[in-house]
Scaffold this motif. Structure first.
Motif, mmCIF file in Angstrom:
data_model
loop_
_atom_site.group_PDB
_atom_site.id
_atom_site.type_symbol
_atom_site.label_atom_id
_atom_site.label_comp_id
_atom_site.label_asym_id
_atom_site.label_seq_id
_atom_site.Cartn_x
_atom_site.Cartn_y
_atom_site.Cartn_z
ATOM 1 N N ALA A 5 0.842 -1.204 0.000
ATOM 2 C CA ALA A 5 0.000 0.000 0.000
ATOM 3 C C ALA A 5 0.875 1.252 0.000
ATOM 4 N N ASP A 6 0.329 2.345 -0.563
ATOM 5 C CA ASP A 6 1.061 3.612 -0.493
ATOM 6 C C ASP A 6 0.294 4.610 0.371
ATOM 7 N N ARG A 7 0.815 5.817 0.489
ATOM 8 C CA ARG A 7 0.227 6.803 1.404
ATOM 9 C C ARG A 7 -1.087 7.374 0.883
ATOM 10 N N PHE A 8 -1.420 7.063 -0.381
ATOM 11 C CA PHE A 8 -2.639 7.615 -0.983
ATOM 12 C C PHE A 8 -3.738 6.559 -1.108
ATOM 13 N N GLY A 9 -3.556 5.439 -0.418
ATOM 14 C CA GLY A 9 -4.604 4.428 -0.375
ATOM 15 C C GLY A 9 -4.583 3.445 -1.539
ATOM 16 N N ARG A 10 -3.603 3.584 -2.418
ATOM 17 C CA ARG A 10 -3.533 2.629 -3.530
ATOM 18 C C ARG A 10 -2.792 1.368 -3.069
ATOM 19 N N VAL A 11 -3.215 0.232 -3.602
ATOM 20 C CA VAL A 11 -2.572 -1.038 -3.253
ATOM 21 C C VAL A 11 -2.088 -1.684 -4.552
ATOM 22 N N ALA A 12 -0.795 -1.984 -4.602
ATOM 23 C CA ALA A 12 -0.249 -2.593 -5.822
ATOM 24 C C ALA A 12 -0.496 -4.097 -5.804
ATOM 25 N N THR A 13 -1.161 -4.575 -6.870
ATOM 26 C CA THR A 13 -1.397 -6.022 -7.016
ATOM 27 C C THR A 13 -0.900 -6.520 -8.371
ATOM 28 N N ARG A 259 -4.572 12.167 -20.136
ATOM 29 C CA ARG A 259 -5.604 11.772 -19.163
ATOM 30 C C ARG A 259 -5.007 10.761 -18.204
ATOM 31 N N PRO A 260 -4.073 11.218 -17.355
ATOM 32 C CA PRO A 260 -3.367 10.278 -16.487
ATOM 33 C C PRO A 260 -4.317 9.543 -15.544
ATOM 34 N N PHE A 261 -3.961 8.295 -15.236
ATOM 35 C CA PHE A 261 -4.834 7.466 -14.399
ATOM 36 C C PHE A 261 -4.094 7.044 -13.134
ATOM 37 N N CYS A 262 -3.170 7.932 -12.690
ATOM 38 C CA CYS A 262 -2.310 7.584 -11.548
ATOM 39 C C CYS A 262 -3.116 7.264 -10.290
ATOM 40 N N GLY A 263 -4.284 7.918 -10.119
ATOM 41 C CA GLY A 263 -5.092 7.707 -8.912
ATOM 42 C C GLY A 263 -5.565 6.268 -8.784
ATOM 43 N N ASP A 264 -5.619 5.549 -9.900
ATOM 44 C CA ASP A 264 -6.075 4.158 -9.878
ATOM 45 C C ASP A 264 -4.930 3.176 -10.092
ATOM 46 N N CYS A 265 -3.701 3.676 -10.079
ATOM 47 C CA CYS A 265 -2.567 2.801 -10.428
ATOM 48 C C CYS A 265 -2.386 1.686 -9.395
ATOM 49 N N ASP A 266 -2.290 0.452 -9.878
ATOM 50 C CA ASP A 266 -2.073 -0.690 -8.966
ATOM 51 C C ASP A 266 -0.794 -1.441 -9.337
ATOM 52 N N ARG A 267 0.182 -0.714 -9.929
ATOM 53 C CA ARG A 267 1.366 -1.393 -10.446
ATOM 54 C C ARG A 267 2.620 -1.187 -9.596
ATOM 55 N N THR A 268 3.434 -2.224 -9.587
ATOM 56 C CA THR A 268 4.772 -2.172 -9.005
ATOM 57 C C THR A 268 5.690 -2.813 -10.030
ATOM 58 N N ARG A 269 6.901 -2.281 -10.177
ATOM 59 C CA ARG A 269 7.768 -2.738 -11.267
ATOM 60 C C ARG A 269 9.093 -3.262 -10.747
ATOM 61 N N LEU A 270 9.531 -4.372 -11.340
ATOM 62 C CA LEU A 270 10.826 -4.971 -10.992
ATOM 63 C C LEU A 270 11.689 -4.961 -12.252
ATOM 64 N N ALA A 308 9.477 0.519 -0.397
ATOM 65 C CA ALA A 308 9.635 1.116 -1.734
ATOM 66 C C ALA A 308 8.299 1.631 -2.256
ATOM 67 N N MET A 309 7.234 0.897 -1.996
ATOM 68 C CA MET A 309 5.932 1.300 -2.541
ATOM 69 C C MET A 309 5.295 2.418 -1.730
ATOM 70 N N ARG A 310 5.628 2.478 -0.457
ATOM 71 C CA ARG A 310 5.026 3.520 0.381
ATOM 72 C C ARG A 310 5.445 4.903 -0.122
ATOM 73 N N GLY A 311 6.604 4.990 -0.752
ATOM 74 C CA GLY A 311 7.100 6.285 -1.221
ATOM 75 C C GLY A 311 6.539 6.703 -2.578
ATOM 76 N N LYS A 312 5.590 5.941 -3.118
ATOM 77 C CA LYS A 312 5.043 6.265 -4.445
ATOM 78 C C LYS A 312 4.374 7.634 -4.435
ATOM 79 N N ARG A 313 4.669 8.429 -5.465
ATOM 80 C CA ARG A 313 4.083 9.770 -5.513
ATOM 81 C C ARG A 313 2.645 9.709 -6.026
ATOM 82 N N ALA A 314 1.887 10.788 -5.771
ATOM 83 C CA ALA A 314 0.468 10.786 -6.152
ATOM 84 C C ALA A 314 0.299 10.682 -7.660
#
Ligand code: SAM
Length: 335
Positions: A5-13, A259-270, A308-314
């Motif tokens: 989860a990040d600070r904006f309530g998004r959860v990466a799955t 039309r960015p969709f960052c508010g709904d982003c559920d991604r984490t990258r390796l 690492a994910m907690r620091g994701k920007r809005a």
């Protein structure tokens, strides 16, 4: 199970795994013609290291979907084994792959057998000469054969990713859609993003999602009632057409810039060298390879990934005056 989860309530799955930074094409908007240094072999994760991180992602951190990308993922030697190992995880994640389609004719059936669920194939033009100019390689026919083989192997719905560039292939939107409809593929246009190795991206010349939809006006596209959820593509129904599964045909636009969709982003990258990126446009990374190679436990690695994910920007901030293009080009991040 703990969450990413990040600070904006998004959860990466949704985990995007870059299997290699190497590619057998040189698309002008992604890589330079020559001179891009590859990651040194010893810095790249081994198949076992990669498998361990995917397992930690799925069994500890709630990853439900894994997309293999690159570079060109079909160039990774251990690809089939990596997919088999991922398919054997519990709970089993959905497994996808994004490829330029070269070699897919041969690989499609083995990939399906190994457990791959779906595939995206990148194709920006139907004209072999344009393809050569755009990718700097004469491989157009291979991609078309790869697409057909993917459909035949049941990697469906086969999706096509297309980037339109002004004055180069932006006249092809209707023709590409007709091609996709005729073959039962689902076409998705992606706005060009500032991720090219040459740093030549220019917002003012970029072909926008709005322009793409205007070019598709003759198809009388209708709003899609199916919720987009966390998917990057906004989709439209194409009246009078069905896809290979008999579902209403759809076309998508991924308007990451306009039309960015960052508010709904559920991604984490390796990345292929074991760095976690919490955003395609992140300028900082978190080093899981170091944890892997210094004897960290699964729980310690999971904790590092969470931080690492907690620091994701809005948002990706492309429109901010302070926006900085990431140091890695798309080919080394994994699109
Ligand atoms: N080699 C594989 C392929 O061609 O699909 C996977 C990696 S490639 C980086 C993944 C996707 O990113 C492709 O569809 C490609 O067109 C897209 N891409 C690359 N650079 C891009 C950019 N600057 N803007 C938008 N999409 C880009």
């Amino acid at each position: 199970m703990i969450e990413l989860a990040d600070r904006f309530g998004r959860v990466a799955t949704d985990l995007r795994v870059s299997l290699t930074d190497r590619c057998n094409l040189r698309c002008t908007y992604c890589m330079p013609e020559e001179g891009l240094a590859w990651l040194p072999r010893e810095e790249q994760l081994t198949d076992d290291e990669l498998g361990r991180l995917i397992r930690i992602g799925v069994s500890i951190l709630g990853i439900t979907e894994v997309r293999f990308t690159g570079g060109e993922p079909l160039l990774r030697r251990g690809l089939i084994g990596i997919i088999q190992a991922s398919a054997a995880l519990s709970p089993r994640p959905r497994l996808m792959l994004t490829t330029n389609g070269i070699g897919l004719e041969r690989m499609a059936a083995p990939l399906r057998e190994a457990g791959l669920d779906r595939i995206n194939v990148s194709l920006d033009t139907l004209d072999p000469e344009r393809f050569q100019a755009l990718t700097r390689r004469d491989r157009h026919a291979d991609v078309l054969r790869g697409l057909a083989a993917a459909a035949e192997a049941g990697l469906t719905p086969v999706k096509i990713n297309t980037v339109l560039m002004r004055g180069i292939n932006d006249d092809e939107a209707p023709e590409l859609l007709r091609f996709a409809l005729a073959h039962g593929y689902q076409l998705r246009f992606i706005e060009q993003m500032p991720l090219d190795a040459q740093h030549r991206w220019d917002r003012h010349t970029m072909v926008t999602g709005e322009e793409i939809l205007a070019a598709l006006a003759p198809f009388d596209l209708q709003p899609d009632s199916v919720s987009r959820g966390t998917a990057p593509a906004e989709t439209w129904l194409v009246p009078g057409h069905v896809d290979a599964a008999g579902e209403p045909a759809r076309v998508g636009v991924i308007a990451s810039v306009t039309r960015p969709f960052c508010g709904d982003c559920d991604r984490t990258r390796l990345t292929a060298d074991g760095q976690i990126r919490n955003c395609l446009f992140a300028t900082e990374e978190s080093d899981l390879r170091k944890l892997l190679r210094t004897g960290a436990t699964d729980d310690e690695i999971a904790a590092g990934w969470q931080i690492a994910m907690r620091g994701k920007r809005a948002g990706h901030g492309i429109d901010d005056p302070s926006f900085l293009q990431p140091a890695r080009p798309m080919s080394a991040i994994g699109g």
